[in-house]
Design a protein around this motif. Structure first.
Motif, mmCIF file in Angstrom:
data_model
loop_
_atom_site.group_PDB
_atom_site.id
_atom_site.type_symbol
_atom_site.label_atom_id
_atom_site.label_comp_id
_atom_site.label_asym_id
_atom_site.label_seq_id
_atom_site.Cartn_x
_atom_site.Cartn_y
_atom_site.Cartn_z
ATOM 1 N N THR A 84 -38.371 -95.811 -76.739
ATOM 2 C CA THR A 84 -39.466 -96.019 -75.808
ATOM 3 C C THR A 84 -39.210 -97.311 -75.074
ATOM 4 O OG1 THR A 84 -40.737 -97.194 -77.492
ATOM 5 C CG2 THR A 84 -41.112 -94.832 -77.289
ATOM 6 N N ALA A 85 -39.915 -97.538 -73.990
ATOM 7 C CA ALA A 85 -39.733 -98.775 -73.226
ATOM 8 C C ALA A 85 -40.224 -99.946 -74.046
ATOM 9 C CB ALA A 85 -40.495 -98.691 -71.916
ATOM 10 N N ALA A 86 -39.513 -101.084 -73.960
ATOM 11 C CA ALA A 86 -39.949 -102.298 -74.665
ATOM 12 C C ALA A 86 -41.240 -102.799 -74.039
ATOM 13 C CB ALA A 86 -38.868 -103.373 -74.561
ATOM 14 N N GLU A 87 -42.085 -103.459 -74.882
ATOM 15 C CA GLU A 87 -43.328 -104.040 -74.367
ATOM 16 C C GLU A 87 -43.022 -105.111 -73.360
ATOM 17 O OE1 GLU A 87 -47.125 -104.924 -76.612
ATOM 18 O OE2 GLU A 87 -45.679 -104.682 -78.224
ATOM 19 N N GLU B 134 -33.945 -92.462 -72.613
ATOM 20 C CA GLU B 134 -33.047 -93.404 -73.282
ATOM 21 C C GLU B 134 -32.931 -93.054 -74.765
ATOM 22 O OE1 GLU B 134 -34.513 -97.396 -72.494
ATOM 23 O OE2 GLU B 134 -32.786 -97.712 -71.185
ATOM 24 N N HIS B 135 -31.711 -93.144 -75.295
ATOM 25 C CA HIS B 135 -31.469 -92.856 -76.707
ATOM 26 C C HIS B 135 -30.510 -93.902 -77.282
ATOM 27 C CE1 HIS B 135 -32.854 -88.917 -75.247
ATOM 28 N NE2 HIS B 135 -33.221 -88.674 -76.486
ATOM 29 N N ALA B 136 -30.423 -93.923 -78.608
ATOM 30 C CA ALA B 136 -29.479 -94.804 -79.288
ATOM 31 C C ALA B 136 -28.873 -94.055 -80.462
ATOM 32 C CB ALA B 136 -30.193 -96.065 -79.792
ATOM 33 N N ASN C 244 -34.832 -96.250 -86.976
ATOM 34 C CA ASN C 244 -35.686 -95.740 -85.899
ATOM 35 C C ASN C 244 -36.190 -96.883 -85.020
ATOM 36 O OD1 ASN C 244 -36.004 -92.755 -86.577
ATOM 37 N ND2 ASN C 244 -36.559 -93.723 -88.517
ATOM 38 N N PRO C 245 -35.287 -97.555 -84.307
ATOM 39 C CA PRO C 245 -35.736 -98.643 -83.426
ATOM 40 C C PRO C 245 -36.679 -98.116 -82.349
ATOM 41 C CG PRO C 245 -33.464 -98.031 -82.940
ATOM 42 C CD PRO C 245 -33.835 -97.310 -84.194
ATOM 43 N N ALA C 246 -37.714 -98.897 -82.053
ATOM 44 C CA ALA C 246 -38.737 -98.430 -81.118
ATOM 45 C C ALA C 246 -38.333 -98.609 -79.662
ATOM 46 C CB ALA C 246 -40.050 -99.169 -81.376
ATOM 47 N N SER C 247 -37.355 -99.477 -79.397
ATOM 48 C CA SER C 247 -36.995 -99.770 -78.012
ATOM 49 C C SER C 247 -35.525 -100.135 -77.927
ATOM 50 C CB SER C 247 -37.845 -100.932 -77.481
ATOM 51 O OG SER C 247 -37.517 -102.129 -78.171
ATOM 52 N N GLN D 186 -42.164 -106.754 -81.082
ATOM 53 C CA GLN D 186 -41.657 -105.531 -80.467
ATOM 54 C C GLN D 186 -41.640 -104.358 -81.439
ATOM 55 O OE1 GLN D 186 -41.148 -105.453 -77.201
ATOM 56 N NE2 GLN D 186 -41.667 -107.615 -77.114
ATOM 57 N N GLN D 187 -41.496 -104.664 -82.738
ATOM 58 C CA GLN D 187 -41.575 -103.613 -83.751
ATOM 59 C C GLN D 187 -41.858 -104.255 -85.095
ATOM 60 O OE1 GLN D 187 -38.329 -100.819 -83.818
ATOM 61 N NE2 GLN D 187 -39.199 -99.592 -85.469
ATOM 62 N N LEU D 188 -42.656 -103.573 -85.907
ATOM 63 C CA LEU D 188 -43.018 -104.047 -87.239
ATOM 64 C C LEU D 188 -42.812 -102.901 -88.214
ATOM 65 C CD1 LEU D 188 -44.352 -106.121 -89.157
ATOM 66 C CD2 LEU D 188 -46.576 -105.277 -88.392
ATOM 67 N N GLY D 189 -42.008 -103.122 -89.255
ATOM 68 C CA GLY D 189 -41.763 -102.051 -90.216
ATOM 69 C C GLY D 189 -40.793 -102.497 -91.292
ATOM 70 N N SER D 190 -40.438 -101.563 -92.164
ATOM 71 C CA SER D 190 -39.466 -101.855 -93.215
ATOM 72 C C SER D 190 -38.078 -102.010 -92.594
ATOM 73 C CB SER D 190 -39.447 -100.722 -94.239
ATOM 74 O OG SER D 190 -38.869 -99.554 -93.671
ATOM 75 N N PRO D 191 -37.142 -102.654 -93.294
ATOM 76 C CA PRO D 191 -35.774 -102.754 -92.759
ATOM 77 C C PRO D 191 -35.181 -101.392 -92.400
ATOM 78 C CG PRO D 191 -36.029 -104.237 -94.631
ATOM 79 C CD PRO D 191 -37.299 -103.435 -94.550
ATOM 80 N N ARG D 192 -35.420 -100.403 -93.242
ATOM 81 C CA ARG D 192 -34.873 -99.066 -92.967
ATOM 82 C C ARG D 192 -35.490 -98.472 -91.699
ATOM 83 N NH1 ARG D 192 -32.020 -95.385 -95.766
ATOM 84 N NH2 ARG D 192 -32.099 -96.679 -97.636
ATOM 85 N N GLU D 193 -36.812 -98.605 -91.556
ATOM 86 C CA GLU D 193 -37.484 -98.057 -90.374
ATOM 87 C C GLU D 193 -36.945 -98.700 -89.094
ATOM 88 O OE1 GLU D 193 -41.839 -97.150 -92.442
ATOM 89 O OE2 GLU D 193 -41.475 -99.029 -91.372
ATOM 90 N N ILE D 194 -36.790 -100.017 -89.121
ATOM 91 C CA ILE D 194 -36.363 -100.723 -87.919
ATOM 92 C C ILE D 194 -34.912 -100.409 -87.573
ATOM 93 C CG2 ILE D 194 -35.813 -103.052 -87.066
ATOM 94 C CD1 ILE D 194 -38.494 -103.941 -88.237
ATOM 95 N N TYR D 195 -34.062 -100.278 -88.586
ATOM 96 C CA TYR D 195 -32.653 -99.991 -88.317
ATOM 97 C C TYR D 195 -32.451 -98.528 -87.925
ATOM 98 C CZ TYR D 195 -27.593 -99.854 -88.736
ATOM 99 O OH TYR D 195 -26.253 -99.702 -88.471
#
Length: 359
Positions: free
Chosen positions: A355-358, A270-272, A240-243, A229-238
């Motif tokens: 964004t919407a989850a895959e 949708e936001h977080a 800027n989550p993609a979904s 669902q998302q691939l990135g550094s720990p900082r990117e994922i925390y």
């Protein structure tokens, strides 16, 4: 007479071959699709984590890298060599499982040297290498003991020593800390990261523990339903989550649906926003929101003391549920009680559009 010279040829940079390259990986068990078209490149010397709940496909991917499962489709390359159909013993990888599977009748030193014995190394050389591996995990003084005489954390380190003594290019770890208690697990996380840096080999780590993945990893692949669902550094994922799925699974977050986002932000998407970004002030704080900020009135529904701070659950007038995380800054901090009316503020810059989850 003129002398013509050809233009110099631009030097091309050598492209490093990934330690692991996966393309179009798929695995089905009957009518169940466990892994569905996964693509990953893992660099040499990287600490790479596959994070997800049970049944998300992460362990199946690990088992296919190790050769314990055959893919239904796709390819797996190790250092550029296609090993998709190779047997486990033909791959330069080693796996550490949650169940350490140490031989109870052997000493710790003999357990570590067992793989070298299978490879036919002489007794003197395998004992020397086993001792060196134990020294690397700081258990060199316990080589004569039996596994039953060790603590859980020590047995986990023996399992690591048994893996690294074979000098694999890639070490696969399938939730190796899952059987340890919280304090020991946190200690082992630090030691495992330090060991990986000292060895300089590629670690591929499977876990369902978000904090563990954030603590250890250079990069994280977040799995759900057999897909990344998302691939990135720990900082990117925390940060800027993609979904909504990633935002909710990796840490705690406040998910704002389209209607709530329209009311608070003026945008129907949708936001977080993370709980630590919310600031709670007294309800008498009637100052309008500053430029770039959001202000909303709420009622405290629960306050949970965490030692390092308080987790405050809130409900706005329209029924929106929010969670704020307050750090302890003194005896008077975080005194909100159930039923208190408060004002909540946060910066628009801290809000992430999802964004919407895959599917």
């Amino acid at each position: 007479m003129s002398l013509s010279t050809s233009a110099p040829v631009a030097a091309t940079e050598a492209v490093e071959v990934p330690a692991i390259s996966i393309r179009g990986l798929r695995k089905t068990f009957g009518s169940v699709t466990a892994v569905d078209h996964v693509d990953i490149d893992i660099a040499n010397g990287e600490f790479f984590s596959m994070l997800g709940p049970s049944g998300s496909g992460k362990t199946t991917v690990l088992r296919m890298i190790a050769g314990f499962e055959a893919p239904t489709a796709g390819t797996i390359r190790l250092d550029g060599t296609d090993v998709t159909r190779s047997a486990p013993f033909e791959r330069d990888v080693h796996t550490v499982f949650q169940d350490y599977a140490l031989f109870p009748h052997m000493s710790v030193l003999d357990n570590v040297g067992y793989g070298l014995r299978v490879r036919g190394l002489g007794k003197k050389e395998r004992r020397e290498r086993a001792q060196q591996a134990l020294d690397k995990v700081r258990l060199g003084h316990l080589g004569d003991r039996r596994p039953s005489q060790l603590s859980g954390g020590q047995r986990q380190r023996v399992a690591l020593a048994r893996a690294i003594v074979l000098e694999p290019r890639v070490l696969l770890l399938d939730e190796p800390l899952g059987a340890l208690d919280l304090k020991l697990r946190e200690q082992m996380q630090v030691e495992l990261k330090q060991l990986q840096r000292d060895l300089g080999i590629t670690f591929v780590f499977v876990t369902h523990d978000q904090e563990e993945a954030l603590t250890l990893s250079d990069r994280i692949a977040v799995f759900d339903a057999g897909r990344i669902q998302q691939l990135g550094s720990p900082r990117e994922i925390y940060e800027n989550p993609a979904s909504a799925y990633v935002a909710g699974f990796v840490g705690t977050t406040n998910l704002l649906d389209a209607a709530t986002s329209q009311r608070l932000l003026g945008v129907a998407d949708e936001h977080a926003v993370r709980p630590e970004r919310l600031r709670i002030t007294d309800a008498r704080d009637t100052a309008p929101a500053a430029p770039g900020d959001v202000r909303v009135d709420a009622t405290v529904t629960e306050t949970i003391y965490l030692g390092t701070g308080n987790r405050v659950h809130l409900r706005t007038a329209d029924g929106t549920e929010l969670v704020a995380l307050e750090q302890s800054t003194g005896a008077a901090a975080g005194q909100e009680a159930r039923g208190d009316r408060v004002t909540v503020r946060f910066a628009r810059a801290d809000v992430v559009r999802l964004t919407a989850a895959e599917s």
